[in-house]
Write a protein that holds these residues in place. Structure first.
Motif, PDB file in Angstrom:
ATOM      1  N   THR A  90       0.833  -1.205   0.000  1.00 35.65           N
ATOM      2  CA  THR A  90       0.000   0.000   0.000  1.00 35.65           C
ATOM      3  C   THR A  90       0.866   1.253   0.000  1.00 35.65           C
ATOM      4  O   THR A  90       0.614   2.197  -0.758  1.00 35.65           O
ATOM      5  CB  THR A  90      -0.952  -0.006   1.215  1.00 35.65           C
ATOM      6  OG1 THR A  90      -1.798  -1.156   1.114  1.00 35.65           O
ATOM      7  CG2 THR A  90      -1.780   1.261   1.281  1.00 35.65           C
ATOM      8  N   GLU A  91       1.907   1.273   0.824  1.00 35.38           N
ATOM      9  CA  GLU A  91       2.805   2.428   0.889  1.00 35.38           C
ATOM     10  C   GLU A  91       3.441   2.695  -0.478  1.00 35.38           C
ATOM     11  O   GLU A  91       3.469   3.849  -0.941  1.00 35.38           O
ATOM     12  CB  GLU A  91       3.914   2.171   1.911  1.00 35.38           C
ATOM     13  CG  GLU A  91       4.983   3.253   1.931  1.00 35.38           C
ATOM     14  CD  GLU A  91       6.225   2.845   2.711  1.00 35.38           C
ATOM     15  OE1 GLU A  91       7.323   3.249   2.293  1.00 35.38           O
ATOM     16  OE2 GLU A  91       6.096   2.140   3.731  1.00 35.38           O
ATOM     17  N   LEU A  92       3.924   1.662  -1.125  1.00 37.00           N
ATOM     18  CA  LEU A  92       4.591   1.841  -2.414  1.00 37.00           C
ATOM     19  C   LEU A  92       3.620   2.292  -3.495  1.00 37.00           C
ATOM     20  O   LEU A  92       3.921   3.213  -4.271  1.00 37.00           O
ATOM     21  CB  LEU A  92       5.294   0.540  -2.820  1.00 37.00           C
ATOM     22  CG  LEU A  92       6.499   0.162  -1.959  1.00 37.00           C
ATOM     23  CD1 LEU A  92       6.942  -1.266  -2.256  1.00 37.00           C
ATOM     24  CD2 LEU A  92       7.636   1.143  -2.143  1.00 37.00           C
ATOM     25  N   VAL A  93       2.446   1.688  -3.554  1.00 44.53           N
ATOM     26  CA  VAL A  93       1.451   2.064  -4.566  1.00 44.53           C
ATOM     27  C   VAL A  93       0.969   3.497  -4.330  1.00 44.53           C
ATOM     28  O   VAL A  93       0.846   4.282  -5.271  1.00 44.53           O
ATOM     29  CB  VAL A  93       0.291   1.045  -4.591  1.00 44.53           C
ATOM     30  CG1 VAL A  93      -0.863   1.542  -5.441  1.00 44.53           C
ATOM     31  CG2 VAL A  93       0.796  -0.301  -5.110  1.00 44.53           C
ATOM     32  N   GLU A  94       0.728   3.852  -3.077  1.00 53.95           N
ATOM     33  CA  GLU A  94       0.306   5.228  -2.772  1.00 53.95           C
ATOM     34  C   GLU A  94       1.395   6.247  -3.076  1.00 53.95           C
ATOM     35  O   GLU A  94       1.102   7.405  -3.338  1.00 53.95           O
ATOM     36  CB  GLU A  94      -0.157   5.334  -1.321  1.00 53.95           C
ATOM     37  CG  GLU A  94      -1.505   4.669  -1.094  1.00 53.95           C
ATOM     38  CD  GLU A  94      -1.976   4.728   0.360  1.00 53.95           C
ATOM     39  OE1 GLU A  94      -1.206   5.183   1.244  1.00 53.95           O
ATOM     40  OE2 GLU A  94      -3.119   4.291   0.604  1.00 53.95           O
ATOM     41  N   ALA A  95       2.668   5.801  -3.066  1.00 57.53           N
ATOM     42  CA  ALA A  95       3.783   6.691  -3.400  1.00 57.53           C
ATOM     43  C   ALA A  95       3.967   6.810  -4.918  1.00 57.53           C
ATOM     44  O   ALA A  95       4.842   7.533  -5.381  1.00 57.53           O
ATOM     45  CB  ALA A  95       5.071   6.188  -2.753  1.00 57.53           C
ATOM     46  N   GLY A  96       3.137   6.098  -5.686  1.00 63.28           N
ATOM     47  CA  GLY A  96       3.169   6.230  -7.139  1.00 63.28           C
ATOM     48  C   GLY A  96       3.828   5.083  -7.884  1.00 63.28           C
ATOM     49  O   GLY A  96       3.899   5.113  -9.115  1.00 63.28           O
ATOM     50  N   TYR A  97       4.294   4.071  -7.171  1.00 66.88           N
ATOM     51  CA  TYR A  97       4.889   2.919  -7.848  1.00 66.88           C
ATOM     52  C   TYR A  97       3.782   1.986  -8.321  1.00 66.88           C
ATOM     53  O   TYR A  97       2.709   1.921  -7.737  1.00 66.88           O
ATOM     54  CB  TYR A  97       5.867   2.190  -6.917  1.00 66.88           C
ATOM     55  CG  TYR A  97       6.975   3.098  -6.454  1.00 66.88           C
ATOM     56  CD1 TYR A  97       7.989   3.484  -7.334  1.00 66.88           C
ATOM     57  CD2 TYR A  97       6.996   3.599  -5.164  1.00 66.88           C
ATOM     58  CE1 TYR A  97       9.000   4.342  -6.926  1.00 66.88           C
ATOM     59  CE2 TYR A  97       8.010   4.453  -4.748  1.00 66.88           C
ATOM     60  CZ  TYR A  97       9.001   4.822  -5.624  1.00 66.88           C
ATOM     61  OH  TYR A  97       9.989   5.667  -5.227  1.00 66.88           O
ATOM     62  N   ARG A  98       4.058   1.250  -9.378  1.00 69.69           N
ATOM     63  CA  ARG A  98       3.035   0.399  -9.993  1.00 69.69           C
ATOM     64  C   ARG A  98       2.933  -0.945  -9.284  1.00 69.69           C
ATOM     65  O   ARG A  98       3.912  -1.682  -9.178  1.00 69.69           O
ATOM     66  CB  ARG A  98       3.358   0.181 -11.464  1.00 69.69           C
ATOM     67  CG  ARG A  98       2.304  -0.630 -12.172  1.00 69.69           C
ATOM     68  CD  ARG A  98       2.550  -0.677 -13.662  1.00 69.69           C
ATOM     69  NE  ARG A  98       1.770  -1.771 -14.220  1.00 69.69           N
ATOM     70  CZ  ARG A  98       2.195  -2.587 -15.143  1.00 69.69           C
ATOM     71  NH1 ARG A  98       3.396  -2.435 -15.655  1.00 69.69           N
ATOM     72  NH2 ARG A  98       1.437  -3.553 -15.579  1.00 69.69           N
ATOM     73  N   GLY A  99       1.728  -1.244  -8.814  1.00 73.16           N
ATOM     74  CA  GLY A  99       1.466  -2.558  -8.255  1.00 73.16           C
ATOM     75  C   GLY A  99       1.169  -3.530  -9.383  1.00 73.16           C
ATOM     76  O   GLY A  99       0.359  -3.239 -10.255  1.00 73.16           O
ATOM     77  N   LEU A 100       1.842  -4.666  -9.379  1.00 77.48           N
ATOM     78  CA  LEU A 100       1.609  -5.672 -10.404  1.00 77.48           C
ATOM     79  C   LEU A 100       0.619  -6.726  -9.918  1.00 77.48           C
ATOM     80  O   LEU A 100      -0.230  -7.175 -10.673  1.00 77.48           O
ATOM     81  CB  LEU A 100       2.935  -6.334 -10.786  1.00 77.48           C
ATOM     82  CG  LEU A 100       2.966  -7.127 -12.073  1.00 77.48           C
ATOM     83  CD1 LEU A 100       2.634  -6.262 -13.274  1.00 77.48           C
ATOM     84  CD2 LEU A 100       4.348  -7.749 -12.268  1.00 77.48           C
ATOM     85  N   LYS A 101       0.714  -7.089  -8.642  1.00 80.83           N
ATOM     86  CA  LYS A 101      -0.196  -8.064  -8.044  1.00 80.83           C
ATOM     87  C   LYS A 101      -0.442  -7.647  -6.605  1.00 80.83           C
ATOM     88  O   LYS A 101       0.473  -7.598  -5.788  1.00 80.83           O
ATOM     89  CB  LYS A 101       0.424  -9.474  -8.099  1.00 80.83           C
ATOM     90  CG  LYS A 101      -0.412 -10.552  -7.478  1.00 80.83           C
ATOM     91  CD  LYS A 101      -1.641 -10.844  -8.304  1.00 80.83           C
ATOM     92  CE  LYS A 101      -2.402 -12.033  -7.705  1.00 80.83           C
ATOM     93  NZ  LYS A 101      -3.719 -12.177  -8.251  1.00 80.83           N
ATOM     94  N   ALA A 102      -1.695  -7.319  -6.292  1.00 83.56           N
ATOM     95  CA  ALA A 102      -2.062  -6.908  -4.943  1.00 83.56           C
ATOM     96  C   ALA A 102      -1.828  -8.065  -3.964  1.00 83.56           C
ATOM     97  O   ALA A 102      -1.818  -9.231  -4.370  1.00 83.56           O
ATOM     98  CB  ALA A 102      -3.529  -6.479  -4.906  1.00 83.56           C
ATOM     99  N   PRO A 103      -1.644  -7.752  -2.689  1.00 81.58           N
ATOM    100  CA  PRO A 103      -1.397  -8.812  -1.703  1.00 81.58           C
ATOM    101  C   PRO A 103      -2.487  -9.880  -1.718  1.00 81.58           C
ATOM    102  O   PRO A 103      -3.674  -9.575  -1.825  1.00 81.58           O
ATOM    103  CB  PRO A 103      -1.394  -8.055  -0.377  1.00 81.58           C
ATOM    104  CG  PRO A 103      -1.007  -6.660  -0.739  1.00 81.58           C
ATOM    105  CD  PRO A 103      -1.634  -6.420  -2.083  1.00 81.58           C
ATOM    106  N   PHE A 104      -2.041 -11.128  -1.616  1.00 86.26           N
ATOM    107  CA  PHE A 104      -2.961 -12.268  -1.577  1.00 86.26           C
ATOM    108  C   PHE A 104      -2.329 -13.381  -0.747  1.00 86.26           C
ATOM    109  O   PHE A 104      -1.113 -13.418  -0.565  1.00 86.26           O
ATOM    110  CB  PHE A 104      -3.292 -12.764  -2.991  1.00 86.26           C
ATOM    111  CG  PHE A 104      -2.123 -13.383  -3.717  1.00 86.26           C
ATOM    112  CD1 PHE A 104      -2.000 -14.762  -3.818  1.00 86.26           C
ATOM    113  CD2 PHE A 104      -1.154 -12.591  -4.319  1.00 86.26           C
ATOM    114  CE1 PHE A 104      -0.928 -15.337  -4.480  1.00 86.26           C
ATOM    115  CE2 PHE A 104      -0.076 -13.160  -4.995  1.00 86.26           C
ATOM    116  CZ  PHE A 104       0.043 -14.531  -5.079  1.00 86.26           C
TER     117      PHE A 104
END
Length: 132
Positions: A90-104
């Motif tokens: 969440t921190e990385l995605v909110e900082a603008g980095y691209r999430g490839l696969k959300a936590p699962f």
């Protein structure tokens, strides 16, 4: 005699952006004072991780072009508990980095997620799930 694998070199498009990304994962890269296109970080266990810019590295790799379609290599970061995987993703995605696969919660017993660094390299975040 067998060689020792002790260094991983990542070719990057933007050195400053890549150093900032990995700093969020706790890595402390140092720019080489004689070559600002090169940075290194010593990791536990004697492994050394290097970053080289595309203009610096490509003369040594004739015909090289940046990969397309997805990461070929993934650096994997283990966290002590599953909640930290979700929090860091969440921190990385909110900082603008691209999430490839959300936590699962993976069938192999780990909380897992994947983000991309600024050059498009895959970075896995994972932690063992509690035994049930």
């Amino acid at each position: 005699m067998n060689p020792t694998m002790n260094t991983i070199d990542i070719v990057v498009s933007d050195m400053d952006a890549t150093i900032a990304f990995y700093a969020r994962l706790g890595l402390d890269f140092k720019l080489d004072p004689n070559m600002p296109e090169h940075a290194g970080c010593d990791l536990p266990g004697g492994l050394h991780l290097m970053l080289d810019t595309e203009p610096f590295r490509t003369p040594f790799l004739p015909g090289w072009t940046a990969p397309t379609g997805g990461p070929r290599t993934l650096l994997c970061f283990e966290f002590p508990v599953p909640d930290e995987v979700s929090a860091k993703y969440t921190e990385l995605v909110e900082a603008g980095y691209r999430g490839l696969k959300a936590p699962f919660d993976a069938f192999w017993g780990m909380r897992y997620a994947t983000v991309l660094d600024p050059a498009g390299n895959g970075v896995d975040l994972y932690a063992a799930l509690p035994a049930s």
